[in-house]
Write an enzyme that holds these catalytic residues in place. Structure first.
Site, PDB file in Angstrom:
ATOM      1  N   ARG A  45      -3.656   0.405   8.490  1.00 29.82           N
ATOM      2  CA  ARG A  45      -4.230  -0.519   7.500  1.00 29.82           C
ATOM      3  C   ARG A  45      -4.385  -1.933   8.052  1.00 29.82           C
ATOM      4  O   ARG A  45      -5.351  -2.629   7.751  1.00 29.82           O
ATOM      5  CB  ARG A  45      -3.341  -0.567   6.261  1.00 29.82           C
ATOM      6  CG  ARG A  45      -3.448   0.688   5.441  1.00 29.82           C
ATOM      7  CD  ARG A  45      -2.646   0.526   4.195  1.00 29.82           C
ATOM      8  NE  ARG A  45      -2.810   1.650   3.293  1.00 29.82           N
ATOM      9  CZ  ARG A  45      -2.275   1.704   2.102  1.00 29.82           C
ATOM     10  NH1 ARG A  45      -1.570   0.699   1.651  1.00 29.82           N
ATOM     11  NH2 ARG A  45      -2.462   2.751   1.338  1.00 29.82           N
ATOM     12  N   ASP A 154      -0.376  -8.500 -11.832  1.00 27.01           N
ATOM     13  CA  ASP A 154      -0.240  -7.812 -10.549  1.00 27.01           C
ATOM     14  C   ASP A 154      -0.167  -8.879  -9.456  1.00 27.01           C
ATOM     15  O   ASP A 154      -0.694  -9.981  -9.621  1.00 27.01           O
ATOM     16  CB  ASP A 154      -1.425  -6.876 -10.288  1.00 27.01           C
ATOM     17  CG  ASP A 154      -1.108  -5.820  -9.245  1.00 27.01           C
ATOM     18  OD1 ASP A 154      -0.821  -4.654  -9.625  1.00 27.01           O
ATOM     19  OD2 ASP A 154      -1.119  -6.145  -8.037  1.00 27.01           O
TER      20      ASP A 154
HETATM   21  C1  LIG Z   1       0.599   2.286  -7.634  1.00 28.09           C
HETATM   22  S1  LIG Z   1       0.088   0.823  -8.492  1.00 28.09           S
HETATM   23  C2  LIG Z   1       0.704   1.165 -10.125  1.00 28.09           C
HETATM   24  C3  LIG Z   1      -0.322   0.907 -11.189  1.00 28.09           C
HETATM   25  C4  LIG Z   1       0.088   1.324 -12.608  1.00 28.09           C
HETATM   26  N1  LIG Z   1       1.285   0.636 -13.031  1.00 28.09           N
HETATM   27  C5  LIG Z   1       0.267   2.811 -12.700  1.00 28.09           C
HETATM   28  O1  LIG Z   1       1.390   3.300 -12.726  1.00 28.09           O
HETATM   29  O2  LIG Z   1      -0.742   3.533 -12.708  1.00 28.09           O
HETATM   30  C6  LIG Z   1       1.279  -0.357  -7.862  1.00 28.09           C
HETATM   31  C7  LIG Z   1       0.873  -1.798  -8.108  1.00 28.09           C
HETATM   32  O3  LIG Z   1       2.011  -2.636  -7.882  1.00 28.09           O
HETATM   33  C8  LIG Z   1       1.561  -3.859  -7.365  1.00 28.09           C
HETATM   34  N2  LIG Z   1       2.681  -4.567  -6.715  1.00 28.09           N
HETATM   35  C9  LIG Z   1       3.309  -4.267  -5.561  1.00 28.09           C
HETATM   36  N3  LIG Z   1       4.256  -5.173  -5.291  1.00 28.09           N
HETATM   37  C10 LIG Z   1       4.248  -6.057  -6.323  1.00 28.09           C
HETATM   38  C11 LIG Z   1       5.003  -7.236  -6.618  1.00 28.09           C
HETATM   39  N4  LIG Z   1       5.967  -7.695  -5.801  1.00 28.09           N
HETATM   40  N5  LIG Z   1       4.719  -7.902  -7.762  1.00 28.09           N
HETATM   41  C12 LIG Z   1       3.748  -7.460  -8.593  1.00 28.09           C
HETATM   42  N6  LIG Z   1       2.987  -6.364  -8.370  1.00 28.09           N
HETATM   43  C13 LIG Z   1       3.245  -5.673  -7.229  1.00 28.09           C
HETATM   44  C14 LIG Z   1       0.464  -3.444  -6.397  1.00 28.09           C
HETATM   45  O4  LIG Z   1      -0.424  -4.516  -6.112  1.00 28.09           O
HETATM   46  C15 LIG Z   1      -0.206  -2.287  -7.153  1.00 28.09           C
HETATM   47  O5  LIG Z   1      -1.337  -2.713  -7.881  1.00 28.09           O
END
Ligand SMILES: C[S@@+](CC[C@H](N)C(=O)[O-])C[C@H]1O[C@@H](n2cnc3c(N)ncnc32)[C@H](O)[C@@H]1O
Length: 297
Positions: A45, A154
């Site tokens: 990536r 997010d």
């Molecule tokens: C797999 S997605 C989950 C989306 C949704 N909650 C679901 O379960 O379908 C994970 C998300 O967590 C966010 N994320 C990762 N680290 C984070 C952080 N430290 N603070 C806020 N968001 C974060 C990522 O940008 C991503 O959009």
């Protein structure tokens, strides 16, 4: 020069020490826990990103992202290290619990003016927050919706912009139940080939950028918090701190929904009771029978 020589000349070295330095930064800045097994994924990536920025080594890239004027590059790094996979009505049982056990019982109080606040923490491209909005509009009649708001946050500003736009492919909205889709999913003449979320949903949701391991510029309390498939990227200490912070942000009796492979652990468990699969409820008072308390692991 053979093709093999050309690609070898372009390969950017990525030592274990480079990976460790990157993993430390990811933990410090974003709370992410990058296991050594993620090294090939991280390389595939990020090496593209280094090439785009004409940077020829990982130490030079880490130096670059640490510069204050490179905050955009830090955002690119977050996007490269996290997964945004999500879908409409993912783990649908959570929305059934939200409706039946959280929102419907609040209807009378909401009609008398009580605030209803919901939070999608780690909302990715917004599907989760729009599902919360559809469920809320379906659960609460108009008089009870006067003071209903949904916060959706997010860490990734690019994905937040997509969420705010509320535009999806017809394939993505296939998992929206037909009764909801007929009310709140619209074709969009301005965006051929895409469908948009109804204004009534968009008006309920405030999208914003927020790093969950940093300070939160709001106080709550929330009636329900969805933080699903986010904490899985954090180490256990970071997770436990997060669970406790969510618990502190919940109304007594409020709900916490987490991802299917996640479990609350640590101090927050003494204030939560199980409320279904990967669903927790903040204990309204401390005299809850001990057998209904969530056990420490
Ligand atoms: C797999 S997605 C989950 C989306 C949704 N909650 C679901 O379960 O379908 C994970 C998300 O967590 C966010 N994320 C990762 N680290 C984070 C952080 N430290 N603070 C806020 N968001 C974060 C990522 O940008 C991503 O959009």
């Amino acid at each position: 020069m053979s093709l093999q020589h050309i690609s070898a000349a372009k390969a950017i070295p990525f030592s274990d020490a480079d990976f460790d330095a990157l993993a430390q930064l990811a933990r410090r800045e974003f709370g992410l826990s990058l296991a050594p097994s993620k090294k090939p994924l991280v390389y595939s990536r990020l090496s593209r990103r280094l090439k785009d920025r004409a940077v020829d080594s990982f130490p030079a890239y880490l130096d670059l992202v640490s510069r204050p004027e490179e905050s955009n590059e830090k955002q690119e790094l977050i996007s490269a290290l996290t997964t945004n996979v999500t879908s409409f009505f993912r783990e649908e049982h959570h929305f059934k619990t939200l409706k039946a056990d959280c929102l419907s019982p609040l209807q009378d109080a909401a009609e008398r003016g009580r605030r209803i606040r919901l939070w999608s923490a780690g909302c990715s491209s917004g599907q989760e927050a729009y599902c919360m909005a559809m469920t809320a509009l379906d659960s609460l009649p108009p008089p009870a919706r006067q003071d209903l708001r949904i916060l959706a946050t997010d860490i990734d500003p690019q994905i937040i912009q997509k969420a705010r736009n509320g535009l999806y492919s017809a394939e993505e909205v296939q998992s929206v139940p037909a009764a909801y889709a007929s009310k709140w999913v619209q074709t969009d003449a301005a965006h051929p080939g895409q469908v948009s979320m109804h204004k009534d949903l968009r008006d309920l949701i405030a999208f914003g950028e927020l790093n969950l391991i940093a300070a939160w510029p709001f106080q709550g309390p929330f009636d329900a918090i969805f933080c699903r498939n986010v904490a899985i990227y954090f180490d256990q200490e970071t997770q436990q701190t997060l669970w406790q912070r969510f618990c502190d942000m919940l109304h007594p009796g409020g709900f916490l929904f987490i991802g299917h492979s996640e479990r609350v652990s640590g101090s927050a468990l003494s204030q939560l009771e199980a409320a279904g699969v990967t669903s927790y409820r903040k204990i309204a008072h401390s005299r809850l029978p001990t057998d209904r308390r969530v056990k420490w692991d």
